[in-house]
Write a protein that holds these residues in place. Structure first.
Motif, PDB file in Angstrom:
ATOM      1  N   MET A   1       6.107   2.324   0.126  1.00 44.01           N
ATOM      2  CA  MET A   1       5.233   1.193  -0.102  1.00 44.01           C
ATOM      3  C   MET A   1       5.375   0.352   1.168  1.00 44.01           C
ATOM      4  O   MET A   1       6.486   0.003   1.564  1.00 44.01           O
ATOM      5  CB  MET A   1       5.650   0.387  -1.332  1.00 44.01           C
ATOM      6  CG  MET A   1       5.560   1.170  -2.630  1.00 44.01           C
ATOM      7  SD  MET A   1       3.900   1.769  -3.025  1.00 44.01           S
ATOM      8  CE  MET A   1       3.059   0.249  -3.375  1.00 44.01           C
TER       9      MET A   1
ATOM     10  N   ALA B   1      -2.700   5.179   0.837  1.00 41.76           N
ATOM     11  CA  ALA B   1      -3.236   4.950   2.186  1.00 41.76           C
ATOM     12  C   ALA B   1      -3.258   6.273   2.889  1.00 41.76           C
ATOM     13  O   ALA B   1      -2.597   7.222   2.479  1.00 41.76           O
ATOM     14  CB  ALA B   1      -2.368   3.960   2.947  1.00 41.76           C
TER      15      ALA B   1
ATOM     16  N   LYS C   1      -1.797  -2.231   8.808  1.00 39.17           N
ATOM     17  CA  LYS C   1      -3.138  -2.193   9.405  1.00 39.17           C
ATOM     18  C   LYS C   1      -3.066  -2.442  10.909  1.00 39.17           C
ATOM     19  O   LYS C   1      -3.837  -1.874  11.676  1.00 39.17           O
ATOM     20  CB  LYS C   1      -4.049  -3.243   8.773  1.00 39.17           C
ATOM     21  CG  LYS C   1      -4.640  -2.841   7.472  1.00 39.17           C
ATOM     22  CD  LYS C   1      -5.569  -3.943   6.976  1.00 39.17           C
ATOM     23  CE  LYS C   1      -6.041  -3.652   5.578  1.00 39.17           C
ATOM     24  NZ  LYS C   1      -6.833  -4.736   5.022  1.00 39.17           N
TER      25      LYS C   1
ATOM     26  N   GLN D   1       0.853  -1.176   0.000  1.00 37.91           N
ATOM     27  CA  GLN D   1       0.000   0.000   0.000  1.00 37.91           C
ATOM     28  C   GLN D   1       0.898   1.238   0.000  1.00 37.91           C
ATOM     29  O   GLN D   1       1.916   1.272   0.691  1.00 37.91           O
ATOM     30  CB  GLN D   1      -0.864  -0.030   1.253  1.00 37.91           C
ATOM     31  CG  GLN D   1      -1.930   1.006   1.307  1.00 37.91           C
ATOM     32  CD  GLN D   1      -2.891   0.720   2.456  1.00 37.91           C
ATOM     33  OE1 GLN D   1      -2.552   0.035   3.412  1.00 37.91           O
ATOM     34  NE2 GLN D   1      -4.087   1.254   2.361  1.00 37.91           N
TER      35      GLN D   1
ATOM     36  N   LYS E   1      -1.833   1.823  -4.547  1.00 32.64           N
ATOM     37  CA  LYS E   1      -3.020   2.197  -3.786  1.00 32.64           C
ATOM     38  C   LYS E   1      -2.619   3.115  -2.652  1.00 32.64           C
ATOM     39  O   LYS E   1      -1.853   2.704  -1.770  1.00 32.64           O
ATOM     40  CB  LYS E   1      -3.704   0.969  -3.203  1.00 32.64           C
ATOM     41  CG  LYS E   1      -4.414   0.129  -4.225  1.00 32.64           C
ATOM     42  CD  LYS E   1      -5.354  -0.844  -3.542  1.00 32.64           C
ATOM     43  CE  LYS E   1      -4.602  -2.090  -3.128  1.00 32.64           C
ATOM     44  NZ  LYS E   1      -5.431  -3.094  -2.496  1.00 32.64           N
TER      45      LYS E   1
ATOM     46  N   GLN F   1       0.801  -4.035   3.630  1.00 37.15           N
ATOM     47  CA  GLN F   1      -0.569  -3.639   3.953  1.00 37.15           C
ATOM     48  C   GLN F   1      -1.087  -4.295   5.229  1.00 37.15           C
ATOM     49  O   GLN F   1      -1.711  -3.647   6.062  1.00 37.15           O
ATOM     50  CB  GLN F   1      -1.471  -3.973   2.771  1.00 37.15           C
ATOM     51  CG  GLN F   1      -2.837  -3.367   2.841  1.00 37.15           C
ATOM     52  CD  GLN F   1      -3.597  -3.578   1.536  1.00 37.15           C
ATOM     53  OE1 GLN F   1      -3.244  -4.415   0.715  1.00 37.15           O
ATOM     54  NE2 GLN F   1      -4.643  -2.810   1.359  1.00 37.15           N
TER      55      GLN F   1
END
Length: 158
Positions: free
Chosen positions: A50, A155, A57, A22, A153, A53
């Protein structure tokens, strides 16, 4: 004559599962360059990462703020950039150092890749000239720059 290669040939499974990554976009920050007891110029930087992910989290850490703090430490505390020899700047060593130090600070391998979008240097004289509203573009020395992948993507960084 070189043998022909087929790019469509199936690749061998490696047994490794690719980690979902992410993008955590960094903020544009200005870091003062202090030499001989005074500010001689500024680094204008934007560095993104990067991150793993799944591990990101699990962390409730402000990634952007941590990165800003790390950059201040590296660019003011360590002499990572020799302004007299900008062409000798080792962007890969800088990227690796950021990754290593950030992962140490986060307590795990969360940062997978460091993206140096911009590192420029602006002298104190140029910064003052621009602040005084003098016309013309501000002269800067480009130290490093790279594009962030379009398919990454983003974040929130938190």
């Amino acid at each position: 004559m070189e043998p022909l290669r087929s790019d469509s040939a199936p690749s061998e499974p490696t047994g490794e599962v690719e980690k979902p990554l992410q993008l955590v976009r960094g903020e544009s920050i200005t870091v003062p360059v202090i030499q001989q007891g005074g500010v001689t110029g500024y680094f204008l930087t934007r560095i993104s990462f990067m991150v793993d992910q799944e591990k990101a989290k699990a962390e409730e850490l402000p990634m952007t703020e941590l990165m800003t703090d790390q950059l201040f430490t590296m660019l003011t505390g360590d002499k990572m950039v020799d302004l007299d020899n900008v062409n000798d700047f080792d962007v890969n060593a800088f990227r690796d150092k950021i990754k290593t130090q950030m992962n140490e600070r986060l307590g795990g391998e969360i940062i997978q890749q460091v993206l140096i979008e911009q590192i420029d240097y602006v002298s104190q004289t140029e910064a003052r000239r621009a602040a005084d509203g003098q016309s013309g573009p501000m002269e800067r020395t480009k130290i490093a720059e790279e594009a962030v992948p379009e398919d990454a993507k983003p974040a929130s960084g938190h």
